[in-house]
Write an enzyme that holds these catalytic residues in place. Structure first.
Site, PDB file in Angstrom:
ATOM      1  N   GLU A 200     -16.397  -7.641 -89.825  1.00  0.00           N
ATOM      2  CA  GLU A 200     -17.812  -7.366 -89.602  1.00  0.00           C
ATOM      3  C   GLU A 200     -18.375  -6.572 -90.772  1.00  0.00           C
ATOM      4  O   GLU A 200     -17.627  -6.005 -91.586  1.00  0.00           O
ATOM      5  CB  GLU A 200     -18.013  -6.578 -88.299  1.00  0.00           C
ATOM      6  N   ASN A 235     -10.279   6.543 -90.875  1.00  0.00           N
ATOM      7  CA  ASN A 235     -10.770   6.067 -89.578  1.00  0.00           C
ATOM      8  C   ASN A 235     -10.182   6.824 -88.395  1.00  0.00           C
ATOM      9  O   ASN A 235     -10.344   6.404 -87.247  1.00  0.00           O
ATOM     10  CB  ASN A 235     -10.502   4.560 -89.413  1.00  0.00           C
ATOM     11  N   GLU A 288     -17.204  -0.648 -80.057  1.00  0.00           N
ATOM     12  CA  GLU A 288     -16.202  -1.002 -79.061  1.00  0.00           C
ATOM     13  C   GLU A 288     -16.394  -0.123 -77.834  1.00  0.00           C
ATOM     14  O   GLU A 288     -17.108   0.891 -77.884  1.00  0.00           O
ATOM     15  CB  GLU A 288     -14.788  -0.803 -79.612  1.00  0.00           C
ATOM     16  N   ASN A 290     -14.024   1.993 -75.177  1.00  0.00           N
ATOM     17  CA  ASN A 290     -12.691   2.493 -74.854  1.00  0.00           C
ATOM     18  C   ASN A 290     -12.602   2.692 -73.344  1.00  0.00           C
ATOM     19  O   ASN A 290     -13.298   3.538 -72.779  1.00  0.00           O
ATOM     20  CB  ASN A 290     -12.412   3.809 -75.583  1.00  0.00           C
ATOM     21  N   PHE A 348      -2.227  14.597 -96.690  1.00  0.00           N
ATOM     22  CA  PHE A 348      -2.174  14.615 -95.225  1.00  0.00           C
ATOM     23  C   PHE A 348      -0.959  13.862 -94.689  1.00  0.00           C
ATOM     24  O   PHE A 348      -1.017  13.218 -93.641  1.00  0.00           O
ATOM     25  CB  PHE A 348      -3.464  14.052 -94.616  1.00  0.00           C
TER      26      PHE A 348
END
Length: 669
Positions: A200, A235, A288, A290, A348
């Site tokens: 998308e 994300n 979305e 959840n 990280f």
């Protein structure tokens, strides 16, 4: 109401669910793997059942083990938390067949919303704004490149069954689309057992804002306002807040009503979250839904006063919602910081090991009216395993305004002590003090934009360094001279009258000369010959934190002895201060500095991981930036690339091997 429920999860979410169940008078059953035999959630439950080895796919992801545990203990219902089996329709069907209640939505909603391609079609039909994209299945990388070109870069490549940032890549070019498709497909297959991919349009300057909903079996559906989750890394959400500093009342209402419409379209029952991407003009697009409890649900609870876990349990037991939409308000502001076992100074990378120190800030209401809440599933001595998500805790604060909530979070983070493993507390603390974050001018690109070269400890400004030097000198004074009464907390109570003490504090090229002048009931300090001022230190030998009060301002640091000095961490800073007597300081300049070994000839593992693929062979010429290997850690695939051109001399591992941090993978000529 249920008499006994089983929590099909682990860690902080299992503990959080048990707290509500206990308050409701419901007995709880924990399940645990070999790695979690001594975990906090196991000790907290009324009963506990062992369900298998450490690997999630051999324990927490096995529906038959969970059902067997229900039968063994007589649990009437299962709360899945989030992750694992929380959105698994087959698990729900299996529970239903055994007469066990699933504390969550019905199978129809899970199936409809669990597939991102199907969910977007349903959302569009329900009148929900959706992002332009290709919702059909994509056969291979060539087709992915073709579709991405038709949509127009940048694009988001996503796993249809994905979540938690897994199986997701952003592509700006054909090459990135090709590689992103391959990596997302592989990651989706290993994480979800479903490798379907869709593409998308990637919305630039986006904000990630989600709507919390509640719905019962009688058709009552409410939205509990929004959470903003724009502070993300790869994300994966890092900091969340409620409400959003960006939305206005009209946009909030429109997003809420569309979320309710979507929930009704799939006969939703339970708590759920509808996620949106919002552009700079407040246009919003469905991402979305959840069909479970979200990690960040505590911030919604703090601004609404509604216990979402309790509502889920009551809805599953057949009760109707006791509130109306008009009764849902916004009371104050709440912030959540996810505390992870990861090293912010090394990209990280996950950190595993045992928590030798774990002292979270005290929970409850503070004198200034702010509230601190810490959802956690560990304690001092707990192990952080490579088999599960690296989250240590979710630290939340509430205040009347966004500014007071942020200030309370910054203060709470400064007093959060974690030892034995690396953690991201310095990073989230730095964000709390970042001007752009505090202004609310944020997007999902905040971390990439503000820390393009990764996070590094900030060098303190002149004033901060002086304050740290004062605190270090006061600590050193107590360390080198422990008079009678050392158990007292205040420096002025333990230092004799008419004593003088001077130290030179060095940090890199900066140095401060700090002199203490001690009177009967106070201590005065001078930095580099400045006019003496009164200072007070709240610390005692062996304490993990020190608080300096100077000029009506208090600063708290984590303090740890190191060779010839003190490591001080706080306010996003991590500094190793050298502490010298005046006559030693000039000699310290002459000491040689240890030079790190040259590791440029090696590809080393940056984290504990498993070798998924080796992409080159011995003797092969490689170029800078070329993918060399793919490793998997904590359910995420990572591509390791060549930092320079060269020739592969030896490969030290094989596919399937386990790696520790800094293990050599290959050597170059």
């Amino acid at each position: 109401m249920f008499k006994k429920i089983l929590i099909a999860n682990r860690g902080e979410i299992a503990c959080r669910i048990m707290k509500t169940a206990r308050r409701m008078g419901i007995a709880t059953v924990a399940v645990y793997s070999d790695a979690d035999r001594t975990a906090v959630h196991v000790a907290m439950a009324d009963e506990a059942v062992h369900i298998g080895p450490a690997q999630a796919n051999r324990s927490y992801l096995l529906a038959d083990r969970i059902i067997a545990a229900c039968k063994q203990t007589g649990a009437e219902a299962v709360h899945p938390g989030y992750g694992f089996l929380s959105e698994n329709a087959s698990f729900c069907k299996a529970l239903e067949a055994e007469g066990i209640v699933f504390i969550g939505p019905k199978v129809k909603a899970i199936e409809a919303m669990g597939d991102k391609i199907t969910s977007k079609t349903i959302a569009a039909n329900a009148g929900v704004s959706t992002v332009p994209g290709h919702m059909g299945l994509i056969a291979d990388a060539d087709e992915a490149v073709k579709i991405a070109g038709e949509i127009g870069y940048p694009v988001m490549i996503k796993a249809s069954a994905g979540g938690g940032g897994k199986g997701m890549r952003i592509a700006w070019t054909d090459a990135e689309a090709r590689e992103g498709f391959d990596r997302s497909k592989s990651e989706a297959a290993s994480s979800f057992g479903d490798d379907r991919i869709f593409i998308e349009k990637f919305v630039e300057e986006p904000r990630h804002i989600e709507i919390q909903i509640l719905a019962d079996a009688a058709g009552n559906t409410l939205y509990l306002n929004e959470r903003e989750c724009s502070i993300q890394r790869r994300n994966q959400k890092v900091i969340e807040e409620a409400p959003s500093p960006f939305l206005d009342a009209a946009t909030r209402k429109a997003m809420g009503e569309q979320s309710v419409a979507l929930a009704r379209a799939v006969d939703y029952q339970s708590a759920g979250t509808v996620e949106f991407i919002v552009d700079k003009n407040r246009n919003f697009y469905f991402l979305e839904m959840n069909t479970r409890l979200q990690v960040e649900h505590p911030v919604t609870e703090l601004i609404t006063g509604i216990d979402l876990v309790e509502e889920m349990i009551r809805i599953a037991a057949g009760e109707t919602l006791a509130m109306t939409q008009a009764e849902i308000g916004i009371d104050g502001w709440a912030i959540e910081s996810r505390v992870y076992a990861e090293n912010p100074y090394r990209g990280f990378l996950p950190s595993t090991g045992r928590l030798t120190r774990y002292r979270p800030p005290e929970e409850g209401q503070r004198a200034d009216g702010t509230i601190v809440r810490n959802d956690t599933g560990v304690e001092e001595g707990s192990a952080i395993s490579m088999f599960y998500d690296p989250m240590i805790a979710k630290l939340c604060t509430w205040g009347r305004t966004r500014e007071t909530a942020i200030d309370a979070m910054a203060e709470a983070l400064d007093t959060f002590v974690v030892g034995g493993i690396e953690h991201n507390v310095p990073f989230v603390t730095a964000i709390m003090r970042h001007p752009r974050w505090r202004s609310g001018d944020i997007t999902t690109g905040f971390i990439a934009e503000e820390y393009p070269d990764g996070f590094q400890s900030v060098h303190p400004d002149a004033e901060t360094l002086s304050r740290m030097a004062i605190a270090a000198t006061l600590v050193e004074r107590l360390r080198v001279r422990r008079p009678v009464g050392v158990e007292a907390r205040r420096l002025s109570n333990v230092i004799p009258v008419a004593d003088h003490f001077t130290r030179v504090i060095v940090l890199g090229d900066d140095r401060r000369t700090v002199s203490l002048m001690e009177a009967e009931d106070h201590v005065r300090v001078s930095v580099d010959g400045s006019k003496p001022v009164t200072a007070d230190l709240d610390w005692r030998p062996g304490a993990l934190t020190a608080t300096l009060t100077l000029a009506d301002r208090a600063d708290t640091w984590r303090v740890d002895p190191v060779t010839s000095g003190l490591r001080m961490r706080g306010a996003g800073l991590d500094a190793q201060l050298k502490i010298y007597p005046e006559h030693i300081a000039p000699l310290a300049r002459l000491m040689p500095e240890k030079v790190p070994a040259d590791m440029s000839k090696f590809l080393i593992s940056p984290m504990p991981a498993t070798v998924m693929s080796l992409l080159v062979a011995t003797g092969e010429e490689v170029f800078e930036g070329q993918p060399l290997a793919i490793i998997e850690a904590m359910k995420m695939e990572n591509v390791l690339r060549a930092e320079r051109s060269g020739k592969v001399e030896t490969i030290a591992v094989a596919e399937g091997d386990s790696l520790a941090v800094d293990d050599v993978i290959m050597e170059f000529a």
